[in-house]
Design a protein around this motif. Structure first.
Motif, PDB file in Angstrom:
ATOM      1  N   GLN A 148       3.728 -29.887 -81.859  1.00  0.00           N
ATOM      2  CA  GLN A 148       5.121 -30.310 -81.924  1.00  0.00           C
ATOM      3  C   GLN A 148       5.858 -29.883 -80.663  1.00  0.00           C
ATOM      4  O   GLN A 148       6.074 -28.696 -80.446  1.00  0.00           O
ATOM      5  N   GLY A 161      11.745 -29.776 -85.419  1.00  0.00           N
ATOM      6  CA  GLY A 161      11.666 -30.731 -86.515  1.00  0.00           C
ATOM      7  C   GLY A 161      12.983 -31.043 -87.179  1.00  0.00           C
ATOM      8  O   GLY A 161      13.310 -32.209 -87.434  1.00  0.00           O
ATOM      9  N   GLN A 212       9.635 -37.342 -91.682  1.00  0.00           N
ATOM     10  CA  GLN A 212       8.860 -36.173 -92.083  1.00  0.00           C
ATOM     11  C   GLN A 212       7.953 -36.498 -93.267  1.00  0.00           C
ATOM     12  O   GLN A 212       6.781 -36.099 -93.311  1.00  0.00           O
TER      13      GLN A 212
END
Length: 566
Positions: free
Chosen positions: A113, A117, A126
């Motif tokens: 990542q 997020g 997600q």
């Protein structure tokens, strides 16, 4: 007290083995395709499962096609996120290069990542994007492990199972039920599960704080069980909404290695000799214990820079002590060190502490675990078949030493198999070293570094070790969201996954056609302390020959500099 860390480790190994044994027995039914009658009737009624068998080439093509199509769908979902529903934060679409990197990351079980997020992805992205691929990428790895097990157990055949049937059954009959129960447990413990975007609470200074929320428990469950890693929140498993209690922290560590350990038990039953599965468990377990104790020892000694300041780093009944930089006080040295070991022994990448803040020797251990090829339990499926590659190599070397044709489970390991094994073993380290070299030579790579010297080198080496071996964790002092890093790491993740998976399937196809040879007095016993010691030696030897020079330039030099100057 160091004894507290040892006690935690013993408890962890004991619970893991107690849970892995029954799960391994259940997995045997999926490998042997012996389903309960009611499931057979259910599958025939819905007509979604094709039971026709594939050879290894067809199986490999199906896996590649499935994952490439999945990456394309996820790419466009992230790219046009702002036009899709369930986006209460009104987040914009993800940039093309970051969307490409993230898509490849999640189909390869890496879950790297280069973004935060909670501020980048909507609940729909997600759930429907990342969580779905957490299931599917894990199922892919387990399916390939099933193929290799069948190849070793069967004889004179090209029938290795059906990719679509395997992925369906692993997802629906294994991962989904376990994840459902696990998600309910996490929600009961305090992990959030809601479609609400955020909650507003008054801060201590009177200014309202906006705390992000989301459907976290459902993603957290498969993130751990599927050794996916990646976090709903940027703080990952250090965030109280992902990992709120000491119990959830322990259960998360158990869930990371549960299926990898169960696959070893499953293999022993499929092979008809539980000693073969036990030898793999012993090999992985010994290496895991040594790695965990090393990190605990390194972190308990504290940090030499902090030792020069009025900071008490002594472990006592009233404080954690040691190097607590970048760690949660609610977890402390021992649980943080064990978590770091488990998540990099598996190709998980979830973290409950900042790996960039580990001591140089403490940070070197997770790096080495990845560089060994993620075979110390490893990812679901991929760790088992990765270790089997080293088993074949060990058997081949032992056969050369005693002047016999190498064989495993009565099947000869010949030139073709060793070519495929060599390719699969050498691809990840080649990617790591080449990628690190390019990033440190080219200005496009150097711009990502915020640290100079040995630690900056370690950050870059860790990033490429993580990507090429499909781990996903990072030292995180590195800016990975640049065009160079997004493209380079995406290529590393894709080749590191499928560049190993396809040769494994080729080995399976070749072994499945061979007849079992009866064992003789000169046959190598592929179990017991001698074989376990040989296997550990081969794994460490390959890693040592490949990475010791690079490690010497990074964590080893940093350790010497820190302790000599302070």
């Amino acid at each position: 007290m160091f004894s507290s860390g040892v006690l935690l480790l013993i408890s962890y190994i004991t619970v893991l083995l107690l849970l892995a044994w029954p799960l391994g027995i259940a997995l045997t039914r999926l490998v042997d395709e012996r389903l309960p009658l009611w499931l057979v009737r259910f599958e025939s009624r819905i007509k979604i499962v094709d039971n026709s068998h594939m050879n290894w080439q067809t199986y490999a093509a199906a896996v590649l096609l499935f994952n490439i199509l999945g990456a394309v769908v996820l790419f466009f979902m992230l790219l046009f996120q702002d036009l899709l529903p369930l986006n209460p934060q009104h987040l914009p679409g993800v940039s093309p290069l970051l969307a490409m990197n993230t898509s490849i990351s999640f189909i390869t079980n890496t879950n790297w990542q280069a973004y935060s997020g909670e501020t980048t992805l909507s609940p729909l992205s997600q759930m429907l994007g990342l969580t779905v691929h957490n299931f599917l990428s894990a199922a892919n790895g387990i399916a390939v492990a099933f193929v290799l097990m069948r190849a070793l157990a069967r004889t004179g055949t090209q029938q290795l199972g059906n990719a679509w049937a395997d992925i369906w059954r692993i997802t629906v009959y294994l991962l989904l039920p376990l994840s459902l129960v696990y998600a309910l447990f996490l929600a009961q413990q305090g992990v959030v599960q809601t479609f609400a975007a955020q909650i507003d609470v008054p801060g201590l200074n009177g200014v309202a704080q906006h705390i992000p929320l989301g459907p976290v428990a459902s993603q957290e469950a498969i993130k751990m069980l599927g050794t996916n890693g990646g976090g709903y929140f940027n703080a990952n498993s250090a965030h109280p909404f992902e990992n709120p209690t000491a119990l959830t922290n322990f259960v998360q560590m158990i869930s990371i290695l549960l299926i990898p350990a169960a696959l070893c038990v499953c293999f022993g039953r499929v092979a008809g000799d539980h000693r073969l599965g036990s030898s793999l468990l012993w090999t992985m377990g010994i290496m895991l214990v040594v790695a965990a104790l090393t990190i605990m020892w390194a972190e308990s000694h504290g940090h030499p820079v902090l030792a020069q300041l009025p900071v008490d780093q002594q472990i006592s009944a009233l404080q954690n002590g040691g190097n607590m930089e970048g760690k949660e006080t609610r977890f402390g040295i021992w649980a943080s060190s064990l978590f770091a070991t488990v998540t990099t022994a598996a190709s998980c990448g979830a973290v409950n502490a900042m790996h960039d803040s580990l001591t140089p020797l403490g940070g070197m251990v997770p790096m080495i675990l990845m560089q060994l090829g993620e075979v110390v339990f490893g990812g679901v499926g991929s760790g088992w078949y990765g270790m089997m590659l080293f088993v074949f190599l060990t058997v081949f070397l032992a056969g050369l030493m005693i002047g016999r044709t190498p064989e495993y489970m009565g099947k000869k390991i010949e030139i073709y198999e060793m070519k495929m094994v060599t390719i699969a073993i050498l691809i990840p380290p080649a990617l790591v070293l080449l990628g690190t070299a390019l990033a440190l030579i080219l200005p496009q790579g150097l711009v990502s570094l915020h640290e100079s010297g040995a630690h900056g080198f370690s950050e870059m080496l860790y990033a490429f070790s993580s990507a090429a071996n499909n781990n996903g964790s990072a030292f995180a002092g590195l800016n990975a969201n640049t065009p160079f890093m997004n493209i380079t790491l995406a290529v590393m993740m894709f080749i590191g996954r499928f560049g190993v998976m396809v040769p494994v399937l080729a080995v399976a196809g070749s072994l499945a056609e061979k007849r079992h040879q009866p064992s003789s007095a000169g046959s190598l016993a592929c179990h017991g302390p001698l074989f376990v010691g040989m296997l550990i030696g081969v794994v460490l030897l390959i890693g040592a020959l490949t990475f010791i020079p690079a490690l010497a330039l990074g964590p080893v030099v940093e350790h010497l500099i820190l302790w000599q100057t302070h």
